[in-house]
Design a protein around this motif. Structure first.
Motif, PDB file in Angstrom:
ATOM      1  N   GLN A  19       0.834  -1.205   0.000  1.00  0.00           N
ATOM      2  CA  GLN A  19       0.000   0.000   0.000  1.00  0.00           C
ATOM      3  C   GLN A  19       0.868   1.254   0.000  1.00  0.00           C
ATOM      4  OE1 GLN A  19      -2.491  -0.616   3.471  1.00  0.00           O
ATOM      5  NE2 GLN A  19      -4.157  -1.429   2.201  1.00  0.00           N
ATOM      6  N   TYR A  20       1.992   1.193   0.741  1.00  0.00           N
ATOM      7  CA  TYR A  20       2.921   2.327   0.778  1.00  0.00           C
ATOM      8  C   TYR A  20       3.578   2.512  -0.591  1.00  0.00           C
ATOM      9  CZ  TYR A  20       6.548   5.463   2.569  1.00  0.00           C
ATOM     10  OH  TYR A  20       7.365   6.542   2.791  1.00  0.00           O
ATOM     11  N   ARG A  21       3.944   1.397  -1.225  1.00  0.00           N
ATOM     12  CA  ARG A  21       4.546   1.464  -2.556  1.00  0.00           C
ATOM     13  C   ARG A  21       3.559   2.070  -3.563  1.00  0.00           C
ATOM     14  NH1 ARG A  21       5.764  -3.611  -3.332  1.00  0.00           N
ATOM     15  NH2 ARG A  21       7.999  -3.528  -2.958  1.00  0.00           N
ATOM     16  N   LYS A  22       2.292   1.654  -3.475  1.00  0.00           N
ATOM     17  CA  LYS A  22       1.280   2.180  -4.386  1.00  0.00           C
ATOM     18  C   LYS A  22       1.097   3.681  -4.188  1.00  0.00           C
ATOM     19  CE  LYS A  22      -3.581   1.600  -5.681  1.00  0.00           C
ATOM     20  NZ  LYS A  22      -4.848   0.868  -5.386  1.00  0.00           N
ATOM     21  N   ALA A  23       1.054   4.121  -2.930  1.00  0.00           N
ATOM     22  CA  ALA A  23       0.891   5.545  -2.640  1.00  0.00           C
ATOM     23  C   ALA A  23       2.102   6.341  -3.142  1.00  0.00           C
ATOM     24  CB  ALA A  23       0.700   5.760  -1.142  1.00  0.00           C
ATOM     25  N   THR A  24       3.293   5.766  -2.992  1.00  0.00           N
ATOM     26  CA  THR A  24       4.518   6.420  -3.464  1.00  0.00           C
ATOM     27  C   THR A  24       4.502   6.560  -4.979  1.00  0.00           C
ATOM     28  OG1 THR A  24       5.778   5.559  -1.595  1.00  0.00           O
ATOM     29  CG2 THR A  24       7.042   6.285  -3.508  1.00  0.00           C
ATOM     30  N   TYR A  25       4.031   5.515  -5.659  1.00  0.00           N
ATOM     31  CA  TYR A  25       3.945   5.558  -7.123  1.00  0.00           C
ATOM     32  C   TYR A  25       2.964   6.634  -7.582  1.00  0.00           C
ATOM     33  CZ  TYR A  25       3.004   4.035 -11.899  1.00  0.00           C
ATOM     34  OH  TYR A  25       2.817   4.004 -13.263  1.00  0.00           O
ATOM     35  N   GLN A  26       1.802   6.706  -6.917  1.00  0.00           N
ATOM     36  CA  GLN A  26       0.808   7.726  -7.269  1.00  0.00           C
ATOM     37  C   GLN A  26       1.366   9.129  -7.054  1.00  0.00           C
ATOM     38  OE1 GLN A  26      -2.378   6.473  -4.660  1.00  0.00           O
ATOM     39  NE2 GLN A  26      -3.397   5.315  -6.278  1.00  0.00           N
ATOM     40  N   LEU A  27       2.099   9.296  -5.965  1.00  0.00           N
ATOM     41  CA  LEU A  27       2.705  10.587  -5.655  1.00  0.00           C
ATOM     42  C   LEU A  27       3.751  10.956  -6.707  1.00  0.00           C
ATOM     43  CD1 LEU A  27       2.543  12.793  -3.505  1.00  0.00           C
ATOM     44  CD2 LEU A  27       4.302  11.588  -2.214  1.00  0.00           C
ATOM     45  N   LYS A  28       4.548   9.977  -7.112  1.00  0.00           N
ATOM     46  CA  LYS A  28       5.579  10.200  -8.134  1.00  0.00           C
ATOM     47  C   LYS A  28       4.940  10.649  -9.453  1.00  0.00           C
ATOM     48  CE  LYS A  28       9.177   7.645 -10.664  1.00  0.00           C
ATOM     49  NZ  LYS A  28       8.511   7.534 -11.977  1.00  0.00           N
ATOM     50  N   LYS A  29       3.880   9.956  -9.876  1.00  0.00           N
ATOM     51  CA  LYS A  29       3.218  10.308 -11.128  1.00  0.00           C
ATOM     52  C   LYS A  29       2.579  11.689 -11.065  1.00  0.00           C
ATOM     53  CE  LYS A  29       4.139   6.857 -13.705  1.00  0.00           C
ATOM     54  NZ  LYS A  29       4.977   7.076 -14.901  1.00  0.00           N
TER      55      LYS A  29
END
Length: 198
Positions: A19-29
């Motif tokens: 879930q943290y990885r997914k949130a980080t990816y969304q933030l990056k995009k």
């Protein structure tokens, strides 16, 4: 033969929380989108300072559009940052849902598969080194209708070399190799007249 069984990793092992990885990816995009808009917005500020009065309204309209988008992105970024802070960055495997829990191939299977891959790589490298002198003098002709990639080797300096190349071409044709990234089967031929005495 190869077994595709899996074995569970130590449940106490810590991994990155999905879930943290997914949130980080969304933030990056989101930040990438924001940077693209900023790269258009800030040059307009300098352009407005150097432009004539009659073109200022057009520049100002664009600035307002970009500013509105940046404000929305900033709000969305702040929300994502706050949401990510609530998520634990790393968790134990035992804390993951069973259907999403990481597993690994059985050690014996992994070693056996690695050995096969290594043998294939060495065989491929050996064939590549054998044929590379001939591919430097060849025509590559795709035949999409018949799904064939024909490689025609030019005549070499001596008939014995042509005979060797023909034998190699025959061996390669038996493998029915497909050219990587396509459905074209590679067919090797030699243009030399093999009936010559020399």
């Amino acid at each position: 033969m190869i077994s595709f069984g899996v074995e569970t990793i130590d449940m106490e092992k810590t991994v990155v929380n999905p879930q943290y990885r997914k949130a980080t990816y969304q933030l990056k995009k989101l930040r990438e989108k924001k940077q693209r808009i900023e790269s258009k917005f800030y040059p307009l500020v300098e352009q407005a300072m150097d432009s004539e009065l009659e073109v200022l309204p057009q520049i100002t309209d664009k600035q307002m559009q970009y500013k509105h988008m940046l404000d929305e992105y900033n709000q969305e970024e702040n929300l994502l940052v706050m949401e990510r802070k609530k998520i634990q960055p790393r968790i134990k495997l035992g804390q993951m849902p069973e259907e999403k829990r990481y597993n690994k191939l059985k050690t014996e299977s992994k070693i056996f598969m690695n050995v096969i891959k290594m043998i294939c790589y060495r065989a491929e490298s050996a064939v590549a080194s054998l044929i590379s002198p001939y591919l430097a003098n060849a025509d590559v002709i795709p035949d999409y209708k018949n799904n064939i990639l024909k490689v025609v080797l030019y005549s070499l300096s001596a008939n014995r070399y042509n005979q060797a190349a023909a034998e190699l071409a025959s061996l390669l044709n038996q493998t029915e190799t497909t050219f990587p990234g396509t459905e074209l089967r590679m067919v090797f031929e030699i243009s030399a007249n093999l009936d010559c005495d020399k």
